[in-house]
Design a protein around this motif. Structure first.
Motif, short mmCIF file in Angstrom:
data_model
loop_
_atom_site.label_atom_id
_atom_site.label_comp_id
_atom_site.label_asym_id
_atom_site.label_seq_id
_atom_site.Cartn_x
_atom_site.Cartn_y
_atom_site.Cartn_z
N GLN A 387 0.68 -1.12 0.20
CA GLN A 387 -0.19 -0.26 -0.20
C GLN A 387 1.05 0.85 0.55
N LEU A 388 2.28 1.08 0.19
CA LEU A 388 3.21 2.56 0.85
C LEU A 388 2.93 2.60 -0.84
N GLN A 389 3.65 1.46 -1.52
CA GLN A 389 4.15 2.16 -3.32
C GLN A 389 3.07 2.48 -3.79
N ARG A 390 1.68 1.91 -3.63
CA ARG A 390 0.93 1.44 -5.00
C ARG A 390 -0.19 3.23 -4.71
N ALA A 419 9.10 -2.69 4.66
CA ALA A 419 8.28 -1.82 4.20
C ALA A 419 8.84 -0.75 3.65
N ILE A 420 9.95 0.08 4.89
CA ILE A 420 10.46 1.26 5.06
C ILE A 420 11.77 0.36 3.75
N VAL A 421 12.21 -0.40 3.83
CA VAL A 421 13.72 -0.15 3.22
C VAL A 421 13.46 -0.65 1.90
N SER A 422 11.89 -1.49 1.38
CA SER A 422 11.70 -1.52 0.15
C SER A 422 11.95 -0.78 -1.32
N ASP A 423 11.39 0.43 -1.24
CA ASP A 423 11.58 1.60 -2.21
C ASP A 423 12.05 2.82 -1.36
N ALA A 428 10.64 7.11 1.81
CA ALA A 428 12.17 8.78 2.73
C ALA A 428 10.44 9.61 2.42
N ASP A 429 9.98 9.90 1.27
CA ASP A 429 9.21 11.34 0.63
C ASP A 429 8.25 11.11 1.29
N THR A 430 7.40 10.05 1.14
CA THR A 430 5.99 9.37 2.00
C THR A 430 5.91 10.13 3.15
#
Length: 543
Positions: A387-390, A419-423, A428-430
């Motif tokens: 969800q963090l990515q999409r 979740a924090i290190v995946s992208d 970081a921006d989010t």
């Protein structure tokens, strides 16, 4: 025709004419086109015209006026293809007929060429999926399934490489991979490219499971060295699934599907995987969960439970973690450890996460209303890496808080290390944007992942949650005590607060408080409760 002497006495006799003649069939006259057959047909000894002679003889012995059939003259690339038409005059007693040959060689050769092209991957020159399945079907039809295996190979991160370096470099990589794979196989094995970054291999002479695994490991070794492409040096791994013909009860398509299914498992485990039927049963169960979960989300059948998080110094509840729970129509409780991974895999985690956030904030707002004002706690909601990515989390959180008229400080967003290190850049921006709204950010299950401490320091994390695997039993384990002490020291250095999960005894609570831990969560305080019971506990404990 057989009773009359031949009128053709040109020497040397054309090979095609000589090949068709015998003691029962004689050619009386042939035209120029028939003589020219010899140019491509080859010498008479190489021509097999027995079938043609037999068909003519049967026609002469019968009484039908016309018959047509296909005839191939010669072999391999030099073969010629004809439509043969036999006709005779009605009412005649003579055993004589007219043999007409319609040359279909250009059409047939074009069709054969198209078939070959349709079965070949244009980029690598290997068989494509259709060509591979044709070859596999042919092998299995001959009864050789017991000694054959199919390997399905998926390249890891190819789409990322293709997107970053461009399609030309991506194509060059696929060609190089095909060459290495070919070099790692034996002569009888068949290699095919069956999709964008997917290859399939038909192994011959497989006597044991280990034989196929050895080939898979040899392939992994062949791809281990970096590829030099244009101005880049690229490393790429692969996931390999294996399906053994000896265990196959269906057709050739099942063997391919089994290998592809095993390749999906290999992507998760990091090792070559052999297909096993019980794994398919698990997959079917997961698919059933996915179907039911999709319906449950749409029908609003899920609910939230809440587990309190207490201040270790005062014992007061400072926040409650919202936990999704699912009871099916049949009354079965499905554990989150079963349906959350399925939701992430199927993309259902986005609507599920949106629902959980809205429901948690709606419940908190209802507690405030019952309390006659701010009830004094925050609610923590878990945020999935998917969800963090999409999803547009910043806009979603902002709209949800506004809809329920809640201050951002009343929301804690919990994320796992993965979740924090995946992208990193996007994450970081989010997180900075969420922090700027005024929400609290917590890293869940700290210590079980692979956090880069320098990266952790650069993120606006407010709270570290120490995983229960380190807390449970720590009083009897010096190593666990050392780990917990190190995490607490790290958090203090970085200006973060800490929550210990899995607290079940008063002694453990006191020890963690003495070590400097801020908050505690666990069965000592309460199991996850429904909304009404959680509010009642909040009132009683914070009185």
């Amino acid at each position: 025709m057989a009773s009359e002497p031949p009128l053709l006495d040109v020497l040397p006799m054309p090979a095609a004419v000589a090949a068709l003649r015998d003691e029962r069939v004689t050619l009386v006259r042939v035209n120029t086109a028939f003589r020219n057959i010899d140019a491509d047909a080859g010498p008479a000894g190489a021509l097999d015209c027995s079938d043609m002679r037999a068909r003519i003889h049967r026609f002469l012995e019968g009484d039908v006026p016309r018959e047509a059939f296909d005839w191939t003259l010669g072999q391999a690339v030099d073969a010629r293809y004809y439509r043969v038409v036999l006709t005779r005059r009605a009412g005649t007693a003579l055993r004589r007929c007219l043999v007409s040959l319609i040359d279909r060689t250009p059409e047939e050769r074009t069709e054969h060429s198209l078939r070959r092209e349709m079965a070949i991957d244009a980029l690598t020159g290997l068989p494509n999926r259709a060509g591979f399945e044709d070859r596999l079907e042919e092998v299995l039809a001959k009864g050789g399934r017991a000694h054959h295996a199919v390997l399905a190979l998926n390249l890891d991160r190819f789409s990322r490489i293709n997107a970053c370096l461009g399609g030309i470099v991506g194509d060059e990589l696929l060609i190089s991979v095909a060459r290495r794979l070919k070099g790692a196989l034996r002569q009888p094995d068949v290699l095919a490219r069956t999709g964008g970054d997917e290859f399939a291999i038909l192994l011959a002479g497989v006597e044991r499971n280990d034989d196929a695994v050895e080939v898979a490991e040899r392939i992994r070794g062949a791809l281990a060295s970096p590829f030099s492409l244009s101005d880049f040096e690229v490393r790429i791994g692969c996931s390999i699934g294996i399906a053994l013909g000896a265990s196959l009860s269906g057709d050739h398509e099942d063997l391919v599907r089994h290998a592809q299914f095993a390749a999906k498992r290999a992507k998760r485990t990091g090792f070559p995987e052999i297909y096993r039927s019980e794994a398919l049963d698990v997959m079917r169960a997961e698919f059933s969960i996915e179907t039911e979960l999709r319906r449950a989300i749409e029908a609003g059948e899920l609910h939230l439970n809440f587990q309190p998080i207490c201040d270790l110094a005062t014992g007061r509840i400072v926040s409650l973690e919202a936990l999704a729970r699912w009871r099916t129509e049949a009354g079965e409780e499905i554990s989150p450890t079963r349906f959350i991974p399925v939701a992430e895999e199927a993309g259902l985690i986005v609507p599920l996460g949106r629902w959980a956030l809205d429901e948690a904030m709606r419940t908190l707002a209802s507690w405030d209303q019952t309390h006659g004002g701010d009830c004094g706690v925050a609610v923590a909601v878990n945020l999935s890496a998917v969800q963090l990515q999409r999803d547009n989390m910043v806009g979603l959180v902002e709209r949800t808080l506004a809809r329920h008229r809640l201050a951002p400080r009343r929301l804690t967003i919990e994320l796992t290390e993965s979740a924090i290190v995946s992208d990193r850049d996007h994450t970081a921006d989010t997180l900075r944007a969420l922090k700027s709204l005024g929400t609290t950010l917590a890293m869940d299950d700290f210590g079980t992942g692979y956090s880069n401490l320098a990266y952790l320091q650069s993120l606006p994390i407010d709270l570290l949650k120490i995983d229960r695997s380190f807390v449970s039993g720590m009083l009897a384990n010096r190593d666990k005590v050392a780990i917990v002490r190190a995490v607490l020291s790290l958090a203090q250095t970085l200006g973060m607060r800490t929550t210990a999960e899995g607290i079940e005894t008063l002694e453990l609570e006191q020890t963690l408080g003495a070590l400097g831990c801020d908050y505690g969560q666990g069965y000592l305080y309460a199991r996850p409760l429904d909304a009404d019971a959680a509010y009642q506990l909040l009132v009683e404990r914070n009185r």
